[in-house]
Design an enzyme around this catalytic site. Sequence first.
Site, PDB file in Angstrom:
ATOM      1  CE  LYS A 169      -1.750   2.952   2.546  1.00  0.00           C
ATOM      2  NZ  LYS A 169      -1.586   3.955   1.626  1.00  0.00           N
ATOM      3  CD  GLU A 244      13.919   1.345   8.956  1.00  0.00           C
ATOM      4  OE1 GLU A 244      14.561   2.659   9.452  1.00  0.00           O
ATOM      5  OE2 GLU A 244      14.481   0.371   9.042  1.00  0.00           O
ATOM      6  CB  CYS A 278      13.506   9.869   7.559  1.00  0.00           C
ATOM      7  SG  CYS A 278      14.507   8.646   6.819  1.00  0.00           S
ATOM      8  CD  GLU A 378      10.383  13.264  10.677  1.00  0.00           C
ATOM      9  OE1 GLU A 378       9.237  13.094  10.518  1.00  0.00           O
ATOM     10  OE2 GLU A 378      11.477  12.815  10.217  1.00  0.00           O
TER      11      GLU A 378
HETATM   12  P1  NAD Z   1       2.816   8.941   6.872  1.00  0.00           P
HETATM   13  O1  NAD Z   1       2.970   8.094   8.338  1.00  0.00           O
HETATM   14  O2  NAD Z   1       1.524   9.819   7.170  1.00  0.00           O
HETATM   15  O3  NAD Z   1       2.196   7.718   5.932  1.00  0.00           O
HETATM   16  C1  NAD Z   1       3.112   6.500   5.629  1.00  0.00           C
HETATM   17  C2  NAD Z   1       2.138   5.626   4.965  1.00  0.00           C
HETATM   18  O4  NAD Z   1       1.267   5.093   6.112  1.00  0.00           O
HETATM   19  C3  NAD Z   1       1.164   6.097   3.880  1.00  0.00           C
HETATM   20  O5  NAD Z   1       1.022   5.183   2.956  1.00  0.00           O
HETATM   21  C4  NAD Z   1      -0.160   6.052   4.783  1.00  0.00           C
HETATM   22  O6  NAD Z   1      -1.297   5.882   3.910  1.00  0.00           O
HETATM   23  C5  NAD Z   1      -0.231   4.982   5.744  1.00  0.00           C
HETATM   24  N1  NAD Z   1      -0.857   5.274   6.587  1.00  0.00           N
HETATM   25  C6  NAD Z   1      -1.486   6.438   7.283  1.00  0.00           C
HETATM   26  N2  NAD Z   1      -2.143   5.958   8.487  1.00  0.00           N
HETATM   27  C7  NAD Z   1      -2.037   4.867   8.449  1.00  0.00           C
HETATM   28  C8  NAD Z   1      -2.508   3.958   9.772  1.00  0.00           C
HETATM   29  N3  NAD Z   1      -3.513   4.490  10.608  1.00  0.00           N
HETATM   30  N4  NAD Z   1      -2.458   2.524   9.612  1.00  0.00           N
HETATM   31  C9  NAD Z   1      -1.454   2.118   8.537  1.00  0.00           C
HETATM   32  N5  NAD Z   1      -1.113   2.947   7.456  1.00  0.00           N
HETATM   33  C10 NAD Z   1      -1.335   4.127   7.530  1.00  0.00           C
HETATM   34  O7  NAD Z   1       3.897   9.443   6.445  1.00  0.00           O
HETATM   35  P2  NAD Z   1       4.305  10.405   5.079  1.00  0.00           P
HETATM   36  O8  NAD Z   1       3.607  11.744   5.313  1.00  0.00           O
HETATM   37  O9  NAD Z   1       3.849   9.726   4.049  1.00  0.00           O
HETATM   38  O10 NAD Z   1       6.012  10.348   5.175  1.00  0.00           O
HETATM   39  C11 NAD Z   1       6.730  11.190   6.068  1.00  0.00           C
HETATM   40  C12 NAD Z   1       7.050  10.522   7.228  1.00  0.00           C
HETATM   41  O11 NAD Z   1       7.951   9.372   6.887  1.00  0.00           O
HETATM   42  C13 NAD Z   1       7.997  11.311   8.114  1.00  0.00           C
HETATM   43  O12 NAD Z   1       7.853  11.269   9.406  1.00  0.00           O
HETATM   44  C14 NAD Z   1       9.438  10.486   7.907  1.00  0.00           C
HETATM   45  O13 NAD Z   1      10.520  10.999   8.728  1.00  0.00           O
HETATM   46  C15 NAD Z   1       9.029   9.156   7.481  1.00  0.00           C
HETATM   47  N6  NAD Z   1      10.346   8.422   6.724  1.00  0.00           N
HETATM   48  C16 NAD Z   1      10.930   7.578   7.462  1.00  0.00           C
HETATM   49  C17 NAD Z   1      12.160   6.942   6.716  1.00  0.00           C
HETATM   50  C18 NAD Z   1      12.858   6.198   7.571  1.00  0.00           C
HETATM   51  O14 NAD Z   1      13.674   5.356   6.815  1.00  0.00           O
HETATM   52  N7  NAD Z   1      12.967   6.090   8.852  1.00  0.00           N
HETATM   53  C19 NAD Z   1      12.176   7.112   5.521  1.00  0.00           C
HETATM   54  C20 NAD Z   1      11.353   8.111   4.957  1.00  0.00           C
HETATM   55  C21 NAD Z   1      10.470   8.730   5.472  1.00  0.00           C
END
Ligand code: NAD
Length: 470
Positions: A169, A244, A278, A378
């Site tokens: 997803k 992550e 991130c 963040e």
């Molecule tokens: P997000 O957490 O809003 O969404 C990530 C994914 O989770 C999306 O596909 C979203 O649809 C899904 N999602 C949302 N709510 C959910 C739920 N309740 N249950 C299951 N899935 C759900 O993150 P974003 O805004 O897409 O990305 C930015 C974030 O990602 C930042 O916090 C960043 O630091 C993190 N990130 C971490 C890494 C790493 O390797 N540590 C790498 C890249 C980004």
Amino acid sequence: MEQVEHIYINGRFTLPQGEERLTLHNPCTGEAVTQVRLASTADLEEAVAAAVSAFPAMARTDLDQRAAYLLALQQAVAARKEELVAVTVDEYGGPVSGVRARFDFALNSFTHAIQVMGEYPFERSVGAAVVQDIPLGVVGIITPWNSSHGFICNKLAMAIASGSTAIIKPSELSARQTQLLLECFHQAGLPDGVFNVINGRGAEVGAAMVRHPEIAKISFTGSSAVGKQIVRDGADTMKRVTLELGGKSANILLPDVDLNGAIPLALQIAFNNSGQACLAGTRLLVPRQRLAEVERGVLTALPRVAVGHPWDEQVYIGPMVNESQYQRVQAYIHKGMAEGARLLAGGAGRPEGMTQGYFVRPTIFTEVSNQMSIAREEIFGPVLCIIAYDSVEEAIRIANDSPYGLHAYVSSTDEQHARDVAAQLQAGRVCINGWRHEPLAPFGGFRQSGLGREFGIEGLRVYLEPRVLL
Ligand code: NAD
């Protein structure tokens, strides 16, 4: 307006049962450009059925067969490199030079998975027992928007290397990127049901994946807030999870640092991927006696960090991905000023001369206290906090005083001193005098930056479960 209609279940592109449409906007102009039709939980049930029925044959494949699948995927992705780069720049607004580099990371993840799989001790003797590491079953892969191809390719590659099947997803915000990647994956000709892809809202379809009893594991990259929700939602089915999550990484400049190299590097690691990274080093820890010198150096170096259209090869900072991300960054800039940090450069609003799109001004706060929310939370945009320290011990304490622990950076002309400091940092990865990536080494974070590790041997192990024969 471009329409993204299809999801991918059991080896076929199919129309979802869900009918809701989400509109996506061009980050450079704000103009509505794409409508994506979202899948529903009924679609998820079909995807689960396909992945469950494909699992027994997939689990029986030998390593040569899995390597053949991985190479087929890699070749199919490589064949459309330029289109995949283009759709990422257009849809997400990532500057093209960085998008190309991340594309190579995506592509190489297939060969890294083959290498790791070849070295992994799937079966070993322990005393009188034989330990077999076997695939977990159906894996749920949930990814964010900021490096969509990289995360999807890496997670799928490891799932296949383990002998698992997958439901992916992706972020709702990367619909066109996913669609094109899917066309590549389809071209690779893997057996039906080995991977399935559904667009859908995170709180609906993502959460249903996490709760689903027939999905054994969730591999998630995204925000810490959603990561915590995944742990909660996964408890009833004892879901295996790899998370992550976010970061607020410290970049420590030790007192003897050479600022000529360290300051351009500090801006590069803070503003990578337009600050939407991130592992961005967003807390710059500097010795108080050199604070004024650092501030002058930053002001000199900042104009060389170009902000602008992501197709411009010189540009390092493109627009934020969407309106809400733009507003989030603006809100933090206002908050930093209200909290009493001194604005050294940048500030609220768009960069000079820009009247549309989600462009923000690269912003540097100084005299930041590590207790301010701009230093603890963040922001996920090009906002850098300079924090002064009085002793190296204090610098280490500040670096470790964070809800996060994904990454850290240390610079010094005395490399051994930098290594001694690195050894005291609670972060999943510490880069010394530079910024490097090792795709065969584990990647992940301490504390609220995550759970478990990706990449390398550790990255494969989290898709396996030991079974002991006696
Ligand atoms: P997000 O957490 O809003 O969404 C990530 C994914 O989770 C999306 O596909 C979203 O649809 C899904 N999602 C949302 N709510 C959910 C739920 N309740 N249950 C299951 N899935 C759900 O993150 P974003 O805004 O897409 O990305 C930015 C974030 O990602 C930042 O916090 C960043 O630091 C993190 N990130 C971490 C890494 C790493 O390797 N540590 C790498 C890249 C980004």
